[in-house]
Design an enzyme around this catalytic site. Structure first.
Site, PDB file in Angstrom:
ATOM      1  N   HIS A 189      -4.686   8.907  -7.103  1.00  0.00           N
ATOM      2  CA  HIS A 189      -4.647   9.938  -5.736  1.00  0.00           C
ATOM      3  C   HIS A 189      -5.948  10.338  -5.804  1.00  0.00           C
ATOM      4  CE1 HIS A 189      -0.359   8.550  -5.623  1.00  0.00           C
ATOM      5  NE2 HIS A 189      -0.595   8.589  -4.431  1.00  0.00           N
ATOM      6  N   ARG A 224       0.880  12.133   3.843  1.00  0.00           N
ATOM      7  CA  ARG A 224       1.163  12.349   2.621  1.00  0.00           C
ATOM      8  C   ARG A 224       1.676  13.863   2.245  1.00  0.00           C
ATOM      9  NH1 ARG A 224      -3.072   8.141   1.170  1.00  0.00           N
ATOM     10  NH2 ARG A 224      -2.164   6.549  -0.154  1.00  0.00           N
ATOM     11  N   GLU A 272       7.435  -0.544  -2.060  1.00  0.00           N
ATOM     12  CA  GLU A 272       6.295  -0.489  -2.816  1.00  0.00           C
ATOM     13  C   GLU A 272       6.930  -0.508  -4.495  1.00  0.00           C
ATOM     14  OE1 GLU A 272       4.767   3.599  -2.874  1.00  0.00           O
ATOM     15  OE2 GLU A 272       6.634   4.605  -2.347  1.00  0.00           O
ATOM     16  N   ASP A 316       1.370   1.128  -4.911  1.00  0.00           N
ATOM     17  CA  ASP A 316       2.328   1.149  -6.154  1.00  0.00           C
ATOM     18  C   ASP A 316       2.830  -0.287  -6.394  1.00  0.00           C
ATOM     19  OD1 ASP A 316       2.498   3.842  -7.310  1.00  0.00           O
ATOM     20  OD2 ASP A 316       3.182   4.557  -5.275  1.00  0.00           O
ATOM     21  N   ARG A 361      -2.182   2.769 -12.252  1.00  0.00           N
ATOM     22  CA  ARG A 361      -3.165   2.920 -11.200  1.00  0.00           C
ATOM     23  C   ARG A 361      -4.387   3.838 -11.572  1.00  0.00           C
ATOM     24  NH1 ARG A 361       0.183   4.914  -6.088  1.00  0.00           N
ATOM     25  NH2 ARG A 361      -1.751   5.829  -5.101  1.00  0.00           N
ATOM     26  N   CYS A 412       0.393   0.366   4.367  1.00  0.00           N
ATOM     27  CA  CYS A 412      -0.150   1.740   4.337  1.00  0.00           C
ATOM     28  C   CYS A 412      -0.904   2.158   2.997  1.00  0.00           C
ATOM     29  CB  CYS A 412       0.613   2.918   4.734  1.00  0.00           C
ATOM     30  SG  CYS A 412       2.080   2.984   3.605  1.00  0.00           S
TER      31      CYS A 412
END
Ligand code: PEP
Ligand code: MG
Length: 596
Positions: free
Chosen positions: A214, A321, A456, A480, A490, A527
Site C-alpha cells: 500500500h 479506500r 480478491e 490481493d 505483496r 480496481c
C-alpha cells in the site's frame, strides 16, 4: 557530520563516488534531487521543511520549548516533598543537565538552520544520532543514560506539539529547496505516507516494500517516482547526496556524473512533453476504434483526491479506500458524523458521478495501530470484512455514514475480502440494519444503494455464482488476487519477482470473473493495479472488461491506449492467450497485443 551543507555540491560535479542501486519500480518517471533521510523515530512526528525566511522563527520555537522545560524541571525540583527519595532530586538534576548540554540545546538549532527541518524533526534527528552513539558504549550505566535523554526529548516534544504549526503549503518550483527532496527511508508505512501528500517531495526510495504494497500504491497515487526493495539504500545513501530515481527501471543512481545527469534530464523533458500531449484527451470519451465505450474510474484514498479524479476526466470513483480515513489518528476510530462529512465531500466533489466507497479494509500492511501488527500472519488474518464482522459497531457506524452520504449523490458500497456466503449474507444484513437505524432517526439515504463485492480471494473467483446471485456489482482486486493465488506477500521484496499478473492461474480467475458478471448482467470492474498498467489494457479489454478503476494519474495513458485499440482484432488474440498455460507464450502474445 549532520547538517554540514558543504556536502551540497552541484549535481554532476560529483566529487563523491557514484553508485547505482537496483530495486523494484513502483511509481513511474524520473526524479532528480537530494536525499532526505528519514530516521524511524522521525516518522512519529510531523516533519516538514521550513522556508528560509521562517527559519529563525522555528529556531525560536525550539528555544522557547527548551526554556519552558527548564522552568518545568525547576518547578518539579522546588515542589519535591521533603520526604521524597534523594534519587528523585538527582534524576531531575540529570535531566536539567542534559537539557543544558549543547547536544540538546544547540545541535538541533543547527539542524533547523542547515537542513531546514521543523523543530520536532530536528530534535528527533539529533536524539536518534545520540541514541546510536549511546548504543555503542560498553559501560552499562552510561548506556542506560540514553533513556534519560529520550525522556528529556519527550518533554520538549510535548511542549512543541502545543505550539505546532500547520504544515506549510508546498511551493513546488524547480529551484525550490523543498521541491528537490527525495525521501530515503528503511520503510514507510501507508499511514506515514499520508503526511507527504500535501508537500512536494519529488520521490521515494525505501530499503523494503513490494510493488503492490500500500505504500507503493500511495506513491503511485501521488504520481511521483519511487523505487522500493532497495536493500541497503538507507545506509549507503547519505543525507543530501544527489540522486536520480528511474522509476520505470527501479534504479537509483547516487552522485551521478554530469553525463548521466544530462541523459536523465533529457528523458525527463521527453516525458513532460508526452504528458502535455495526453492532457488534451481529458474531455475525450474513452471509446475503442470500433466504437465500444469504456468506463474509466478513479481510485482515491481521501476525498481531496477527487479533484485529481475530476481533473483527469474520470467517470466516477471506482474505489475509495476508506481505511485511510482511519489511519494515522490518535483517537483511532472516526465518529459517524466525521466519516459522513468525508464521504459527503467526495460525493459532492464528484458532481453526480458515482462514488464507490469500499468499507474498512484494515489489517495486513494497513494496521489500525501497532497491536494488529502482532498477528501471526496478518495477510491471512483478521483483515477487512473479517475485522468488520468481528467489530459490528465499527462496521455499522461506517455503513450509516456511507448511507447518509448517498443522499447527496450516487454512492455504491463495496465490501472487501469476501470469501464465504455467510460473510456476504451478514454484510447485507448489516447494511439493512444500518438503513433501519437511519429510517428510525428520520435520516435521508438512497434506499436502492448498490452493494458490491471485491473479488480478491481465489475462493471468491472460483465460487462466482454465490456472488452474482447476491451482489449488485463486482470489482476485481488484482493486487490481493495475485497475492493469494500465488501465495506471495505483496509487501515482501524478497518474493517480489514471483508477483506475476500474467501467471495463467491469475488470468483465468480474472477472465472467469468478468464473464460470470456479464452473464449475470451485473457490472464488473478491475480496481487493482493491473487496471492502470497500459501494458495490460488491451489484454483486459480482450477479456471483456469495460470498467477500469485506477489512480487519476494513470487515467489518461489508459484512455489513450483504449482510443487506439480495436476490439475486433484484440479479442481473438486474447482468446489465444487464455488457452495457453505457457508463461513465455503468454508474455510474447501480450507483447504482440501492444502492436495490433
Ligand atoms: C486489490 O487488492 O487489488 C485492491 C484494489 O485493494 P487493496 O490494494 O487496497 O488491497
Ligand atoms: Mg485488496
Amino acid at each position: 557530520m549532520p547538517g554540514d551543507r558543504s556536502r551540497l555540491r552541484n549535481p554532476g560535479a560529483a566529487p563523491v563516488a557514484s553508485f547505482t542501486l537496483h530495486g523494484i519500480p513502483v511509481s513511474r518517471g524520473i526524479a532528480i534531487g537530494r536525499a532526505h533521510k528519514l530516521a524511524p523515530a522521525a516518522l512519529d512526528v510531523q516533519h516538514y521543511l521550513v522556508a528560509e525566511e521562517l527559519l529563525e522563527a522555528e529556531v525560536r520555537r525550539l528555544q522557547q520549548a527548551l526554556a519552558q522545560v527548564h522552568v518545568e524541571l525547576q518547578t518539579l525540583w522546588n515542589e519535591l516533598p521533603k520526604d521524597a527519595p534523594t534519587e528523585l532530586g538527582a534524576f531531575i538534576d540529570v535531566h536539567a543537565l542534559i537539557l543544558s548540554d549543547p547536544m540538546i540545546s544547540e545541535e538541533p538549532l543547527d539542524i533547523i538552520r542547515t537542513r531546514h527541518y521543523n523543530a520536532e524533526w530536528a530534535l528527533l534527528t539529533q536524539i536518534d544520532e545520540l541514541s546510536a552513539q549511546f548504543d555503542e558504549i560498553e559501560d552499562p550505566y552510561l548506556r542506560e543514560r540514553k533513556a534519560d535523554i529520550q525522556q528529556v526529548a519527550e518533554r520538549v516534544l510535548k511542549v512543541l506539539l502545543g505550539t505546532a504549526q500547520t504544515l506549510p503549503a508546498a511551493t513546488g518550483g524547480e529551484d525550490d529547496f523543498q521541491a528537490q527532496m527525495i525521501i530515503v527511508a528503511h520503510d514507510i508505512s501507508p499511514a506515514d505516507m499520508l503526511q507527504f501528500r500535501d508537500r512536494s517531495f519529488i520521490g521515494f526510495v525505501t530499503d523494503v516494500g513490494g510493488q503492490n504494497s500500500h505504500t507503493a500504491i500511495v506513491a503511485r497515487s501521488l504520481d511521483i517516482p519511487a523505487a522500493v526493495g532497495m536493500a541497503g539504500a538507507s545506509t549507503l545513501i547519505e543525507q543530501d547526496d544527489w540522486l536520480i530515481i528511474d522509476g520505470d527501471a527501479g534504479v537509483v543512481i547516487a552522485n551521478p556524473s554530469s553525463l548521466v545527469l544530462e541523459q536523465y534530464r533529457e528523458r525527463q523533458a521527453v516525458a513532460a512533453r508526452a504528458r502535455k500531449k495526453l492532457n488534451k484527451l481529458k474531455k475525450t470519451p474513452a471509446i475503442t476504434k470500433d466504437g465500444t465505450e469504456i468506463t474509466l474510474l478513479a481510485n482515491i484514498e481521501l476525498p481531496d483526491d477527487c479533484a485529481a479524479a475530476m481533473e483527469a476526466g474520470a467517470n466516477g470513483v471506482g474505489l475509495f479506500r476508506s481505511e485511510f480515513l482511519f489511519m494515522g489518528r490518535d483517537s483511532r476510530i472516526p465518529s459517524e458524523d466525521e466519516q459522513f462529512e468525508q464521504y459527503k465531500r467526495a460525493v459532492v466533489a464528484m458532481k453526480g458521478r458515482p462514488v464507490t466507497i469500499r468499507t474498512l479494509d484494515i489489517g495486513a500492511d494497513k494496521p489500525l495501530g501497532q497491536s494488529e501488527q502482532t498477528a501471526l500472519n496478518p495477510a491471512l488474518g483478521l483483515r477487512a470484512i473479517r475485522y468488520c464482522l468481528a467489530e459490528p459497531q465499527i462496521f455499522l457506524t461506517q455503513l450509516r455514514a456511507i448511507l447518509r452520504a448517498s443522499a447527496f449523490g450516487k454512492v455504491r458500497i463495496l465490501i472487501p475480502m469476501l470469501a464465504h456466503a455467510f460473510e456476504i449474507d451478514q454484510s447485507l444484513a448489516m447494511v439493512e440494519q444500518a438503513k433501519a437505524a437511519l429510517r428510525e432517526r428520520g435520516e435521508k439515504f438512497d434506499e436502492d444503494v448498490d452493494v458490491g463485492a471485491m473479488i480478491e480471494i481465489p475462493a471468491a473467483a472460483l465460487a462466482l455464482p454465490m456472488f452474482v446471485k447476491r451482489m449488485d456489482f463486482l470489482s476485481i482486486g488484482t493486487n490481493d488476487l495475485i497475492q493469494y493465488t500465488l501465495a506471495i506477500d505483496r509487501v515482501d521484496y524478497e518474493v517480489a519477482h514471483l508477483y506475476n499478473p500474467l501467471h495463467p492461474a491469475v488470468l483465468q480467475l480474472i477472465s472467469m470473473t468478468i464473464a460470470a458478471g456479464h452473464k449475470a448482467g451485473i457490472d464488473v470492474a478491475v480496481c487493482g493495479e493491473m487496471a492502470g498498467d497500459i501494458k495490460l489494457t488491451r489484454l483486459l479489454l480482450g477479456m471483456g472488461l469495460r470498467e477500469f478503476s485506477m489512480h487519476p494519474a494513470q487515467l489518461l495513458s489508459v484512455k489513450q491506449e483504449i482510443l487506439n485499440s480495436d476490439l475486433a482484432r484484440i479479442m481473438p488474440q486474447t482468446r489465444k492467450i487464455m488457452r495457453s498455460m505457457e508463461p513465455n507464450v503468454i508474455a510474447d502474445a501480450v507483447e504482440q497485443l501492444q502492436l495490433m
